[in-house]
Design a protein around this motif. Structure first.
Motif, PDB file in Angstrom:
ATOM      1  N   LEU A 280      12.417  88.095  40.312  1.00 15.39           N
ATOM      2  CA  LEU A 280      13.852  87.991  40.073  1.00 15.39           C
ATOM      3  C   LEU A 280      14.393  89.149  39.241  1.00 15.39           C
ATOM      4  O   LEU A 280      15.599  89.278  39.065  1.00 15.39           O
ATOM      5  N   SER A 300      23.472  86.053  43.321  1.00 11.59           N
ATOM      6  CA  SER A 300      22.392  86.094  44.295  1.00 11.59           C
ATOM      7  C   SER A 300      22.612  85.083  45.406  1.00 11.59           C
ATOM      8  O   SER A 300      23.220  84.035  45.197  1.00 11.59           O
ATOM      9  N   GLN A 305      16.785  83.802  47.372  1.00  9.81           N
ATOM     10  CA  GLN A 305      16.101  83.661  46.092  1.00  9.81           C
ATOM     11  C   GLN A 305      14.970  82.649  46.189  1.00  9.81           C
ATOM     12  O   GLN A 305      13.850  82.882  45.721  1.00  9.81           O
ATOM     13  N   GLN A 309      10.913  83.317  45.795  1.00 13.11           N
ATOM     14  CA  GLN A 309      10.136  82.690  44.728  1.00 13.11           C
ATOM     15  C   GLN A 309       8.946  81.882  45.231  1.00 13.11           C
ATOM     16  O   GLN A 309       8.030  81.597  44.472  1.00 13.11           O
ATOM     17  N   LEU A 316      15.342  89.670  48.024  1.00 15.64           N
ATOM     18  CA  LEU A 316      16.570  89.114  47.465  1.00 15.64           C
ATOM     19  C   LEU A 316      17.798  89.793  48.068  1.00 15.64           C
ATOM     20  O   LEU A 316      17.747  90.964  48.445  1.00 15.64           O
TER      21      LEU A 316
END
Length: 436
Positions: A280, A300, A305, A309, A316
């Protein structure tokens, strides 16, 4: 006269009307000349015998026409005409009054045609013209010339339309009813660019269907094209509404803690809880303006996202400001997170007649994801629970090579909002989630 089972093309009716009108006029003129030479009357209306013959020929023009014309199926009009011609023979009404009544009925027929056939609505994109025309059709004080003028305003009036219609009618008449000759003429007239000789844009599927089916009439083909255009007009706003709803969901679920508040909270709890992953903080430039972003102030795409993750390959998608987010996020969603069902999406099949989900609470506005794809670190989305339920089986077969039973649907899909919230909370326990 009974209405034929198969309605001929409109230009065929035009040709028939012109032919029958010419024949009637020739017969009436012949009767007038005969009366003048044999009966010695100054005007045929003064001769009881010949006047009855003239009116009878005019009556037959409408009551006994051998071809289909605009008045063919208007039975109540026939009955009224019988009485009017009988009165005219006894000089209780005039030919001028008869003609005025016929013109009035023809105008009523024309208004009925515009209400019944939707080709005009499909062709004209001006909603103001639609509303004005509907008002005119229901207002007897608005003349036929005004109605015709409004139709021309909606579809555009070619400068040589009358000459073109006459020339086309001549070509149809010359074909003599030969199906092959008529098909060649219709292909040239309705499917080809008259300047280049090539098929018109997007016309090839219809052209292929028409030319491969010898029993299909041109009006049947044009009717199918008109119906499809109407259906697309209905579906389009529903599709746009779906994209807007999906965008609202992404915006509402965006982790606002990626900005200053979220970062400050994460740093305060770093000693006790695992903070946000390094992915991030390795940010790409702004997706709209290309500006290098500060990790303390960023917007975002929540779906991107979440995929990043859980270790997915998709990077992203970020924005440097709310203005850039507003300018670019809807396009990003439409390109990267659209409904996986594609042409099989329920929105493309229900023609806008019913909502594709029963909106009993806010959860019904959610999109749905394939659980197996989430396990493979990617997001495969469907626009609604119904769309996912109807398309998940083919998706599993094609992309996961697995089959499913009908009662397994609920275990194979999940709410996108639930998946995102679970992922973000699991991967960022030190970050506080807030709705935008």
């Amino acid at each position: 006269m009974a209405q034929p089972a198969i309605t001929p093309e409109h230009w065929t009716e035009l040709i028939a009307a012109r032919r029958q009108r010419r024949l009637c006029s020739e017969h009436v003129e012949a009767l007038k000349r005969s009366c003048a030479s044999e009966c010695g009357k100054r005007h045929v209306s003064e001769c009881t015998k010949c006047w009855s013959l003239v009116l009878e020929r005019m009556r037959q023009r409408y009551s006994e026409s051998p071809e289909r014309e605009w008045f063919t199926s208007r039975k109540a009009f026939y009955q009224e005409l019988e009485g009017l011609f009988a009165d005219a023979k006894e000089h209780r009404t005039s030919v001028r009054q008869l003609e005025a009544r016929i013109e009035s009925e023809k105008e009523a027929w024309y208004r009925w045609i515009l209400r019944r056939h939707q080709e005009f609505i499909v062709t004209c994109n001006d909603q103001t013209v639609h509303e004005e025309l509907r008002s005119m059709l229901d207002d007897p004080d608005r003349s036929r010339d005004e109605v015709v003028g409004m139709v021309w305003r909606g579809i555009g009036k070619p400068p040589d339309w009358a000459e073109h219609v006459d020339a086309f009618a001549v070509e149809v008449a010359a074909a003599g009813g030969n199906p092959a000759a008529l098909q060649r003429l219709y292909v040239k007239e309705f499917f080809m660019d008259h300047e280049t000789g090539e098929p018109l844009e997007d016309s090839k599927p219809y052209l292929d269907e028409y030319t491969s089916n010898e029993s299909m009439g041109i009006e049947e083909m044009l009717g199918k094209m008109s119906k499809l255009a109407q259906e697309l007009r209905v579906i389009r706003p529903h599709r746009e509404s779906l994209m807007s709803r999906l965008d609202d969901l992404m915006r509402a679920r965006m982790a606002d803690e990626l900005n200053k508040k979220q970062q400050a909270k994460s740093q305060a709890q770093a000693a006790e809880e695992r903070i946000a992953g390094d992915e991030l903080y390795d940010l790409p430039p702004c997706a709209v303006c290309g500006k290098v972003l500060d990790t303390h102030d960023v917007f975002s795409c929540t779906v991107c996202q979440a995929v990043a993750q859980i270790g997915g390959d998709q990077g992203l998608t970020v924005y440097c400001s709310e203005e850039c987010y507003d300018a670019g996020h809807a396009k990003h969603v439409g390109e990267m997170h659209r409904c996986h069902a594609g042409d099989d999406c329920v929105q493309n099949r229900n023609n806008g007649q019913d909502e594709d989900v029963v909106m009993e609470d806010e959860a019904a506005l959610d999109a749905f994801a394939c659980k197996e794809c989430v396990g493979l670190k990617r997001m495969t989305l469907f626009c609604s629970e119904r769309c996912a339920s109807e398309n998940i089986a083919s998706h599993l077969q094609e992309e996961h090579e697995t089959k499913m039973n009908a009662d397994e649907v609920s275990s194979l899909i999940s709410s996108l909002s639930d998946e995102i919230e679970t992922i973000l909370r699991r991967e960022n326990p030190g970050l506080r989630m807030e709705l935008m």
